[in-house]
Design a protein around this motif. Sequence first.
Motif, PDB file in Angstrom:
ATOM      1  N   VAL A 130       0.839  -1.201   0.000  1.00  0.00           N
ATOM      2  CA  VAL A 130       0.000   0.000   0.000  1.00  0.00           C
ATOM      3  C   VAL A 130       0.874   1.251   0.000  1.00  0.00           C
ATOM      4  N   GLY A 131       1.913   1.255   0.823  1.00  0.00           N
ATOM      5  CA  GLY A 131       2.813   2.389   0.881  1.00  0.00           C
ATOM      6  C   GLY A 131       3.591   2.582  -0.406  1.00  0.00           C
ATOM      7  N   ARG A 132       3.955   1.484  -1.047  1.00  0.00           N
ATOM      8  CA  ARG A 132       4.678   1.590  -2.325  1.00  0.00           C
ATOM      9  C   ARG A 132       3.787   2.211  -3.394  1.00  0.00           C
ATOM     10  N   ILE A 133       2.523   1.831  -3.384  1.00  0.00           N
ATOM     11  CA  ILE A 133       1.601   2.379  -4.378  1.00  0.00           C
ATOM     12  C   ILE A 133       1.372   3.870  -4.124  1.00  0.00           C
ATOM     13  N   VAL A 134       1.410   4.309  -2.873  1.00  0.00           N
ATOM     14  CA  VAL A 134       1.313   5.739  -2.568  1.00  0.00           C
ATOM     15  C   VAL A 134       2.453   6.495  -3.256  1.00  0.00           C
ATOM     16  N   VAL A 135       3.658   5.961  -3.184  1.00  0.00           N
ATOM     17  CA  VAL A 135       4.807   6.592  -3.854  1.00  0.00           C
ATOM     18  C   VAL A 135       4.589   6.627  -5.360  1.00  0.00           C
ATOM     19  N   LEU A 136       4.113   5.523  -5.921  1.00  0.00           N
ATOM     20  CA  LEU A 136       3.899   5.452  -7.371  1.00  0.00           C
ATOM     21  C   LEU A 136       2.819   6.423  -7.829  1.00  0.00           C
ATOM     22  N   GLU A 137       1.769   6.567  -7.038  1.00  0.00           N
ATOM     23  CA  GLU A 137       0.698   7.495  -7.413  1.00  0.00           C
ATOM     24  C   GLU A 137       1.185   8.938  -7.440  1.00  0.00           C
ATOM     25  N   GLU A 138       2.067   9.289  -6.518  1.00  0.00           N
ATOM     26  CA  GLU A 138       2.597  10.645  -6.519  1.00  0.00           C
ATOM     27  C   GLU A 138       3.523  10.874  -7.717  1.00  0.00           C
ATOM     28  N   ILE A 139       4.324   9.871  -8.061  1.00  0.00           N
ATOM     29  CA  ILE A 139       5.173   9.972  -9.252  1.00  0.00           C
ATOM     30  C   ILE A 139       4.306  10.144 -10.494  1.00  0.00           C
ATOM     31  N   LEU A 140       3.224   9.384 -10.555  1.00  0.00           N
ATOM     32  CA  LEU A 140       2.336   9.443 -11.709  1.00  0.00           C
ATOM     33  C   LEU A 140       1.560  10.757 -11.746  1.00  0.00           C
ATOM     34  N   ARG A 141       1.194  11.284 -10.585  1.00  0.00           N
ATOM     35  CA  ARG A 141       0.544  12.609 -10.559  1.00  0.00           C
ATOM     36  C   ARG A 141       1.475  13.662 -11.142  1.00  0.00           C
ATOM     37  N   LEU A 142       2.736  13.570 -10.747  1.00  0.00           N
ATOM     38  CA  LEU A 142       3.718  14.552 -11.194  1.00  0.00           C
ATOM     39  C   LEU A 142       3.977  14.442 -12.692  1.00  0.00           C
ATOM     40  N   GLU A 143       4.036  13.211 -13.198  1.00  0.00           N
ATOM     41  CA  GLU A 143       4.370  12.991 -14.607  1.00  0.00           C
ATOM     42  C   GLU A 143       3.457  11.932 -15.207  1.00  0.00           C
ATOM     43  N   PRO A 144       2.225  12.302 -15.550  1.00  0.00           N
ATOM     44  CA  PRO A 144       1.251  11.334 -16.078  1.00  0.00           C
ATOM     45  C   PRO A 144       1.706  10.742 -17.408  1.00  0.00           C
ATOM     46  N   VAL A 145       1.418   9.466 -17.594  1.00  0.00           N
ATOM     47  CA  VAL A 145       1.793   8.782 -18.833  1.00  0.00           C
ATOM     48  C   VAL A 145       0.975   9.310 -20.004  1.00  0.00           C
TER      49      VAL A 145
END
Length: 415
Positions: free
Chosen positions: A256-271
């Motif tokens: 769950v915590g890892r996905i929190v990090v990934l979601e913030e990365i994706l918010r910053l730089e959406p595919v």
Amino acid sequence: MELDGRDDRKTSFNNGAYDQPAFERISSKEIRIRGVDLARQILRGNGLRQAGFMADLANRFTRSSRAPVLFQEGEAHRKQRSATARFFAPKVVAVRYRQLMAEQSARIMRDFRSIGRADLDSMGMELSVAVTAEIVGLNDSGLPGLANRLNSFLADQQQPRVGKLAASLRMVVALCRMLRFFFCDVMPAIRSHRIEGREDIISHLIDQGYTREILTECITYGVAGVAATRELIVLAAWHLFDRPELRKRFLDSDEVGRIVVLEEILRLEPVVGTLYRRAERDIVLNDNGRPEDVSAGTLLAIDVRAVNADSAAAGVCPHRLDPDRQIQDHRLPRSLMSFGDGTHRCPGAAIALQETAIFLNQLFRVPGIRLARAPTISSNSIVESYELRGAVVTCFRASRVQTRVRARRSIVYDQ
């Protein structure tokens, strides 16, 4: 506006100025959207239809048949999304596909360790193809060949479209790729599924009475599932390699915590950089209390990067990578509009995030893991965002690791 001037984005080749209007009329028939509230109104509103991902071309070829779910609207779209939800719900992903993701990631890591060097986007591609093939039902052909065939639909998108002859040649090439995919992958899968049904997309489509439309659905699900996950894997790995403290947090967290990090990365730089909708009738949008008339036929381009940096949702310092960021609107996910919103929100969001979390958790535990070469950045005209290629990772080769383990054991025994 950045309070501390910090900008953690790596894929900044298409960034505009920070202070751009949330609603901008580009022309009489095109509007640019950069505000989160306006984006929600459009993506959740009525009287608009999908206009991105080559929608006009897809609609031209599916006039006499059922359009892929990506391009459906209204009741037809709601029914199809409801019927396929059982393949994409987070609980289903955790139960049905998690083991596959873990096993495929472990296999890829074994190959990586045996060689000591690998292309990161190829590793991500290999994993995403294996998982996507299982979900869609395209596992009746060889996966390496399937990866190449799916990847071909995204190839050559950066080349300029010049002249009618060039356009005609592109059309012929696209048709050849489609036929190759059909005969090598889709047709064998249909035959196999007609003999014995399975719990996947193709079996569902057969049960719904789909015939030739299965091809376009397989392209839609296949290309989307593979391309988005591959880019997310490379992007997130790049950030984690460059930020030791972020990497430590990622590895020390649960999933769950890892996905929190990934979601913030994706918010910053959406595919996916831009989402398009076209107004089918006259509508009125509310721009912070000011009514904006949108006439029928107008193209609305939602700038996902700008929307994800809107302080009304992201808060202060929106261009800083901060996993502890508090999203202002509790109705929105941490990744904001990176997977879209409303009825057309990407159904594979949970799959992409869990797949990436599992893969990167295993990757960064490989002994001696190192980013030997950072990826190069290019643009993709279909999703109007970045492509990351050429990232090379290295590690201690398995034979060397085993030798060191044996050496340590002998030292302990000698003592």
